[in-house]
Design an enzyme around this catalytic site. Structure first.
Site, PDB file in Angstrom:
ATOM      1  N   CYS A 318     -69.639  43.258 -20.736  1.00  0.00           N
ATOM      2  CA  CYS A 318     -70.873  43.348 -19.934  1.00  0.00           C
ATOM      3  C   CYS A 318     -71.821  42.331 -20.553  1.00  0.00           C
ATOM      4  O   CYS A 318     -72.681  42.669 -21.352  1.00  0.00           O
ATOM      5  CB  CYS A 318     -71.451  44.747 -20.017  1.00  0.00           C
ATOM      6  SG  CYS A 318     -70.401  45.969 -19.259  1.00  0.00           S
ATOM      7  N   ALA A 320     -73.953  39.608 -19.448  1.00  0.00           N
ATOM      8  CA  ALA A 320     -75.182  38.924 -19.038  1.00  0.00           C
ATOM      9  C   ALA A 320     -76.420  39.542 -19.690  1.00  0.00           C
ATOM     10  O   ALA A 320     -76.458  40.758 -19.875  1.00  0.00           O
ATOM     11  CB  ALA A 320     -75.321  38.994 -17.525  1.00  0.00           C
ATOM     12  N   GLY A 322     -76.093  37.011 -21.759  1.00  0.00           N
ATOM     13  CA  GLY A 322     -75.285  36.171 -22.659  1.00  0.00           C
ATOM     14  C   GLY A 322     -75.796  36.109 -24.080  1.00  0.00           C
ATOM     15  O   GLY A 322     -75.343  35.271 -24.869  1.00  0.00           O
ATOM     16  N   GLY A 323     -76.737  36.993 -24.422  1.00  0.00           N
ATOM     17  CA  GLY A 323     -77.290  36.980 -25.780  1.00  0.00           C
ATOM     18  C   GLY A 323     -76.203  37.177 -26.825  1.00  0.00           C
ATOM     19  O   GLY A 323     -76.067  36.377 -27.763  1.00  0.00           O
ATOM     20  N   LYS A 324     -75.419  38.231 -26.637  1.00  0.00           N
ATOM     21  CA  LYS A 324     -74.382  38.507 -27.644  1.00  0.00           C
ATOM     22  C   LYS A 324     -73.218  37.540 -27.473  1.00  0.00           C
ATOM     23  O   LYS A 324     -72.584  37.143 -28.459  1.00  0.00           O
ATOM     24  CB  LYS A 324     -73.931  39.964 -27.553  1.00  0.00           C
ATOM     25  CG  LYS A 324     -75.046  40.914 -27.937  1.00  0.00           C
ATOM     26  CD  LYS A 324     -74.655  42.354 -27.875  1.00  0.00           C
ATOM     27  CE  LYS A 324     -75.880  43.245 -27.916  1.00  0.00           C
ATOM     28  NZ  LYS A 324     -76.700  43.205 -26.687  1.00  0.00           N
ATOM     29  N   ASP A 342     -69.421  39.788 -16.216  1.00  0.00           N
ATOM     30  CA  ASP A 342     -70.492  40.655 -15.724  1.00  0.00           C
ATOM     31  C   ASP A 342     -70.238  40.852 -14.233  1.00  0.00           C
ATOM     32  O   ASP A 342     -69.617  40.009 -13.587  1.00  0.00           O
ATOM     33  CB  ASP A 342     -71.879  40.029 -15.954  1.00  0.00           C
ATOM     34  CG  ASP A 342     -72.971  41.088 -16.001  1.00  0.00           C
ATOM     35  OD1 ASP A 342     -73.362  41.513 -17.103  1.00  0.00           O
ATOM     36  OD2 ASP A 342     -73.413  41.513 -14.911  1.00  0.00           O
ATOM     37  N   ASP A 369     -65.955  43.225 -12.156  1.00  0.00           N
ATOM     38  CA  ASP A 369     -66.362  44.600 -12.411  1.00  0.00           C
ATOM     39  C   ASP A 369     -65.556  45.103 -13.607  1.00  0.00           C
ATOM     40  O   ASP A 369     -64.329  45.205 -13.540  1.00  0.00           O
ATOM     41  CB  ASP A 369     -66.069  45.448 -11.157  1.00  0.00           C
ATOM     42  CG  ASP A 369     -66.462  46.901 -11.343  1.00  0.00           C
ATOM     43  OD1 ASP A 369     -66.821  47.283 -12.478  1.00  0.00           O
ATOM     44  OD2 ASP A 369     -66.403  47.650 -10.350  1.00  0.00           O
ATOM     45  N   ASP A 471     -70.911  46.100 -24.673  1.00  0.00           N
ATOM     46  CA  ASP A 471     -72.354  46.335 -24.805  1.00  0.00           C
ATOM     47  C   ASP A 471     -72.754  46.969 -23.480  1.00  0.00           C
ATOM     48  O   ASP A 471     -73.180  46.295 -22.546  1.00  0.00           O
ATOM     49  CB  ASP A 471     -73.066  44.987 -25.028  1.00  0.00           C
ATOM     50  CG  ASP A 471     -74.558  45.164 -25.242  1.00  0.00           C
ATOM     51  OD1 ASP A 471     -74.947  46.166 -25.867  1.00  0.00           O
ATOM     52  OD2 ASP A 471     -75.326  44.298 -24.785  1.00  0.00           O
ATOM     53  N   CYS A 522     -78.419  50.341 -25.933  1.00  0.00           N
ATOM     54  CA  CYS A 522     -79.823  50.283 -26.359  1.00  0.00           C
ATOM     55  C   CYS A 522     -80.534  51.558 -25.928  1.00  0.00           C
ATOM     56  O   CYS A 522     -81.601  51.510 -25.340  1.00  0.00           O
ATOM     57  CB  CYS A 522     -80.510  49.036 -25.805  1.00  0.00           C
ATOM     58  SG  CYS A 522     -80.489  48.919 -24.022  1.00  0.00           S
TER      59      CYS A 522
HETATM   60  C1  SAM Z   1     -76.900  45.890 -21.687  1.00  0.00           C
HETATM   61  S1  SAM Z   1     -76.703  44.642 -20.491  1.00  0.00           S
HETATM   62  C2  SAM Z   1     -75.744  43.476 -21.375  1.00  0.00           C
HETATM   63  C3  SAM Z   1     -76.547  42.584 -22.282  1.00  0.00           C
HETATM   64  C4  SAM Z   1     -75.694  41.475 -22.885  1.00  0.00           C
HETATM   65  N1  SAM Z   1     -74.536  42.002 -23.561  1.00  0.00           N
HETATM   66  C5  SAM Z   1     -76.490  40.602 -23.829  1.00  0.00           C
HETATM   67  O1  SAM Z   1     -76.454  40.863 -25.029  1.00  0.00           O
HETATM   68  O2  SAM Z   1     -77.139  39.664 -23.374  1.00  0.00           O
HETATM   69  C6  SAM Z   1     -75.508  45.373 -19.455  1.00  0.00           C
HETATM   70  C7  SAM Z   1     -74.905  44.441 -18.427  1.00  0.00           C
HETATM   71  O3  SAM Z   1     -73.832  45.151 -17.832  1.00  0.00           O
HETATM   72  C8  SAM Z   1     -73.675  44.657 -16.525  1.00  0.00           C
HETATM   73  N2  SAM Z   1     -72.833  45.628 -15.800  1.00  0.00           N
HETATM   74  C9  SAM Z   1     -73.177  46.839 -15.310  1.00  0.00           C
HETATM   75  N3  SAM Z   1     -72.097  47.413 -14.731  1.00  0.00           N
HETATM   76  C10 SAM Z   1     -71.075  46.538 -14.858  1.00  0.00           C
HETATM   77  C11 SAM Z   1     -69.725  46.544 -14.446  1.00  0.00           C
HETATM   78  N4  SAM Z   1     -69.211  47.575 -13.776  1.00  0.00           N
HETATM   79  N5  SAM Z   1     -68.961  45.477 -14.731  1.00  0.00           N
HETATM   80  C12 SAM Z   1     -69.476  44.408 -15.411  1.00  0.00           C
HETATM   81  N6  SAM Z   1     -70.752  44.341 -15.810  1.00  0.00           N
HETATM   82  C13 SAM Z   1     -71.543  45.398 -15.547  1.00  0.00           C
HETATM   83  C14 SAM Z   1     -75.086  44.499 -16.021  1.00  0.00           C
HETATM   84  O4  SAM Z   1     -75.124  43.557 -14.963  1.00  0.00           O
HETATM   85  C15 SAM Z   1     -75.805  44.011 -17.285  1.00  0.00           C
HETATM   86  O5  SAM Z   1     -75.906  42.617 -17.271  1.00  0.00           O
END
Ligand code: SAM
Length: 606
Positions: A318, A320, A322-324, A342, A369, A471, A522
């Site tokens: 997950c 976006a 893209g920080g991690k 994502d 997904d 994440d 978080c």
């Molecule tokens: C906590 S954020 C991730 C932050 C990211 N890891 C970073 O450090 O920049 C959670 C992400 O999960 C994505 N997300 C939610 N459900 C998802 C799914 N079923 N499949 C893929 N990504 C998903 C959201 O779009 C969101 O960008």
């Protein structure tokens, strides 16, 4: 530290024995109204659950800490492009030029203030000498925790008592902003036009205004809402919307960049330049692009805990924005493969853009997904990177049609409810149509990207990754500053946990035996943290908790709880607590609430 913080807040805004909303304006000292003393609203059952988990006093400290921003900004240096020392030099020069450093140094000379809010986090791992040097000379400093010397802290300050010019009992000119806007302002942003809900009459460009926030209130239907007609004229009297509810919710003072009429006529731009803030945090917008990334300390630690090695194949499930992902790629010296997925098209574009900006080539972003991340055959896996543009899925067509960047349009609505006429691309789902219409009316969302191509993936083969980072999307109840928490119910918290378990099941299949999974959230919700760990260890006997480096957070919660509906939640067992990292927002570290668990994967046949 929290006791001291509470003390300062009390001094700034003396409390009264009568609830503020029940006092008349005449009875109330105006300084009690024009101050920052928020109290976080929770769903009562959620509050009961958290009090059960943390104890009443600890939960009250957490709740209070969530309403404040962290007193420092944390910056990760792109060590492939620069060094921490070079960035410290450049940032100090830029901040000095902008006059920000001067302001902060002046503030830092108030020793008590610094002790209360700013010294502790910067002290982590610092020697006495270094500490003295930073305290005397600058507020931009290197993190001294072993393994985190690519992290830089920039001190902020607050809460400050603001002089709203109340002498003579006169009410100041005012602007009311939305809760989201206020939370951004507390993090250092300006007040932008879309965030303004109401404004005093006769406000001209250049006027000084007091800025307060309209936080959601209980509605007649049992839900929450902040219903203010945009453009409402404020009188400075109890007849104003949310007048009593805004007591203690003043976030600072600024200069209007537009007249009242302009604020409600133009669609974009800064409405109020916040030159006098309750919390001062320097803004790094557009600074040293590609060289630095503003990131919370626990997020940086999560990438570090994964311990990615050069040449490995890593999955960020997950990813976006893209920080991690970028932190992982840099730790790998940009050698190997980081697959970043994502579910949102536009968010995948964000990852692409960030990777390019940071000059990282080992990152491959896909739209996927994560609940369907495991593919059945090799041909699917190979097809992943070759999905032609003219056969883009329904999600892209919807997004193009709506011209919007909805991050939740795809996964929830589309697979179950959308039926597309493949010849003309029309949509028969009412829910999707409504969402598109809403997006068209409201314009692009916050994450809007001006377009671009993203690759779609059909998933990946089992056991095909050395390490997986999950994440997970979560209730985000650790994010700060937060001015409202009532939207989450016990049921919605449980649904987050269910969703995370399904994602974790995918992660377990994708990682190879001998590999590693890092799970992070978080949120302060034990059900999404320790509850997931319990599920993982009880379901997959080949998983074990691994120790983490660096170890900065506190221990996890042992035990469990029974909820009022009889549902039993199990957390950690004795001996497991020190293998996870729990970042408590009320601790002296002053971070967001965050959780990290690391699992070693042994032979899956066992
Ligand atoms: C906590 S954020 C991730 C932050 C990211 N890891 C970073 O450090 O920049 C959670 C992400 O999960 C994505 N997300 C939610 N459900 C998802 C799914 N079923 N499949 C893929 N990504 C998903 C959201 O779009 C969101 O960008």
């Amino acid at each position: 530290m929290i006791k001291k913080a509470g003390h300062v807040l009390k001094t700034l805004c003396k409390t009264s024995s009568l609830p503020l909303h029940r006092q008349s304006q005449g009875q109330m000292d105006l300084s009690e109204r024009y101050c920052y003393k928020p109290s976080l609203k929770w769903n009562p059952k959620v509050e009961e659950y958290f009090i059960n988990a943390y104890g009443p006093e600890h939960f009250s400290r957490i709740s209070e800490a969530l309403t404040r921003p962290s007193c420092y900004s944390c910056i990760r240096v792109n060590t492939l492009k620069s060094t921490s020392d070079a960035v410290i030099k450049k940032l100090s020069a830029i901040l000095q030029e902008r006059g920000l450093l001067n302001g902060m140094i002046r503030i830092s000379n108030d020793r008590k203030h610094m002790e209360d809010f700013c010294s502790k986090p910067i002290e982590i791992g610092e020697s006495a000498d270094t500490r003295r040097t930073y305290a005397q000379n600058n507020l931009v400093s290197k993190c001294m925790i072993p393994g985190l010397d690519h992290v830089i802290f920039v001190r902020g300050s607050g809460p400050h008592a603001i002089d709203y010019g109340l002498s003579g009992g006169k009410s100041p000119k005012e602007v009311i902003v939305s809760r989201k806007c206020a939370e951004a302002v507390l993090r250092g942003a300006q007040v932008y036009v879309p965030g303004v809900l109401a404004c005093s009459a006769h406000v001209e460009k250049g006027d000084v205004v007091a800025v307060s926030v309209a936080v959601e209130q209980p509605g007649a239907d049992g839900g929450w809402g902040a219903n203010i007609t945009r453009g409402t004229i404020l009188q400075g009297s109890p007849a104003d919307p949310y007048y009593f509810e805004r007591n203690g919710l003043y976030i600072g003072q600024g200069i209007t960049m537009l007249s009242r009429a302009g604020m409600f006529r133009v669609p974009v731009g800064v409405a109020v330049d916040m030159n006098c803030r309750v919390f001062d945090l320097p803004s790094f917008h557009d600074l040293l692009e590609g060289e630095i990334f503003l990131q919370n300390l626990p997020s940086i630690i999560a990438a570090r805990a994964l311990d990615p090695q050069r040449g490995e194949r890593i999955l960020d499930m997950c990813a976006a924005p893209g920080g991690k992902t970028t932190a992982i790629a840099i730790l790998m010296q940009d050698e190997g493969e980081v697959i970043a997925v994502d579910r949102s098209h536009n968010k995948v574009l964000d990852i692409k853009k960030l990777a390019a900006e940071m000059g990282l080539t080992c990152i491959t972003p896909y739209k996927l997904d994560a609940l369907k991340a495991v593919c059945r055959s090799e041909s699917d896996d190979l097809a992943a990177s070759h999905f032609p543009q003219d056969v883009v899925g329904i999600e892209e067509r919807i997004e193009k049609t709506s011209m919007a960047a909805s991050d939740d349009l795809d996964a929830e609505l589309v697979p179950q409810s959308c039926d597309v006429n493949s010849k003309n691309g029309t949509y028969s789902s009412k829910a999707v149509e409504r969402k598109i219409m809403r997006k068209m009316r409201n314009g692009p969302g916050r994450n809007h990207c001006s377009g671009g191509r993203v690759e779609k993936s059909k998933g990946f083969l089992p056991n095909s990754f050395d390490r997986v980072l999950l994440d997970a999307p979560c209730s985000a109840l650790g994010l700060r500053p937060r001015l409202f928490a009532g939207e989450e119910t016990v049921e919605s918290l449980r649904n987050h946990a269910k969703y995370q378990k399904r994602m974790f099941d995918q992660a377990v299949q994708l990682v190879r035996p001998g590999g590693v999974i890092v799970y992070s959230t978080c949120t302060i919700n034990p059900g999404e943290n320790e509850g997931l760990v319990r599920y993982a260890l009880d379901t997959y006997k080949f998983l074990s908790l691994a120790s983490q480096h660096p170890r900065v957070g506190g221990p996890g919660l042992v035990g469990g709880c029974q909820l009022s509906d009889g549902y039993t939640e199990e957390w950690l067992r004795p001996g497991e607590e020190d293998l996870v990292q729990r970042f408590d927002p009320s601790s002296p570290l002053d971070t967001i609430g965050f959780f990290i668990a690391k699992f070693n994967v042994s032979s899956k046949d066992a």
